[in-house]
Write a protein that holds these residues in place. Sequence first.
Motif, PDB file in Angstrom:
ATOM      1  N   ASP A  65      -4.159  49.829 -49.330  1.00 20.69           N
ATOM      2  CA  ASP A  65      -3.152  50.699 -49.941  1.00 20.69           C
ATOM      3  C   ASP A  65      -2.303  51.313 -48.837  1.00 20.69           C
ATOM      4  OD1 ASP A  65      -3.847  50.458 -52.686  1.00 20.69           O
ATOM      5  OD2 ASP A  65      -5.607  51.720 -52.315  1.00 20.69           O
ATOM      6  N   ARG A 121      -0.120  41.170 -53.567  1.00 19.67           N
ATOM      7  CA  ARG A 121      -1.501  40.963 -54.012  1.00 19.67           C
ATOM      8  C   ARG A 121      -1.579  39.591 -54.669  1.00 19.67           C
ATOM      9  NH1 ARG A 121      -4.313  45.878 -53.655  1.00 19.67           N
ATOM     10  NH2 ARG A 121      -3.016  47.730 -53.881  1.00 19.67           N
ATOM     11  N   ASP A 195      -5.878  55.939 -54.690  1.00 19.67           N
ATOM     12  CA  ASP A 195      -5.680  55.544 -53.295  1.00 19.67           C
ATOM     13  C   ASP A 195      -6.645  56.297 -52.380  1.00 19.67           C
ATOM     14  OD1 ASP A 195      -3.736  53.778 -54.005  1.00 19.67           O
ATOM     15  OD2 ASP A 195      -2.055  55.077 -53.516  1.00 19.67           O
TER      16      ASP A 195
END
Length: 280
Positions: A65, A121, A195
Amino acid sequence: MSRLVKIKPGQKVDLKKVSTLPPDDADKDVSAKLLKEWQVEFDELEDLFAFAAVKGLLINVQGMDAAGKDGACRRIFGMGNILTGRAVCFKVPTATELAHDYLWRIHKEAPARGEIVIFNRSHYEDVLVVKVHELAPAKDIELRYRQINDFERMLTENGVIILKFFLHISKEEQEKRLLRREENPRASWKLAAADWREREHWDEYQDVYEEALSRCSTEWAPWHIVPSDKKWWRDHQIVEVLIEHMRELRPGMEQFLEDLGVKRRAELAEWKAANLKPRA
Ligand code: AMP
Ligand code: MG
């Protein structure tokens, strides 16, 4: 020549040994100037790529992240013609996606010939977050490294070029970026308690990344480690790898278009001879 660490097939990756910073002699202004110079060439190469439509290009971006995945995707797009490209962000799978094999949603998004697709991703989440949080049985996850290599090989055997980039940031840099998002009201939408929660699994994530990078860097679909604490160096390095690959394709693409032109001219001449009456 790009100075990125390109992982050799079978090479064991130790992320602690790879710097997250640019080398000492790197210079922000030089990088900015180079990127600007490459923009024209990259745009032209992208057009050729789309017109020739011989190959597809898959650019796979992964990272922790706040590693800069979105920023890197934006930068790659900024280099050329949006019409020939597409970005796909893979989120938590939907119920329908989960009811299929994990590669089902991925394969559907693979680039067609002539297309450039960026994965923000990817199927790698299925050996990363899924492994850290035990979202699938360990024995199933274990099979996926081979399956991923097989899947990527199949794509490359069918005209897809695959380049994979791991954006490597330090734990300190991630903290700075997450805090900066808190300070900036305009970045608050990016904030997620998740996160910070995921950050507690930092070491586990580094481990699963090392395993994925070590086991899934192949001749046909190599991983590159991108030192990403500095965004300008990150962008410079990724774009340099891309442009080097595109340059190699240029002669083939130009030849293909030239041959196509000759063929089309001949077809047109034939059609004219058969259908158009000579002028009196
Ligand atoms: P973001 O990239 O910040 O929009 O977040 C997307 C989220 O989706 C991340 O937390 C990923 O870990 C999660 N995600 C993506 N793919 C998968 C997957 N195959 N299984 C579980 N979670 C995933
Ligand atoms: Mg995120």
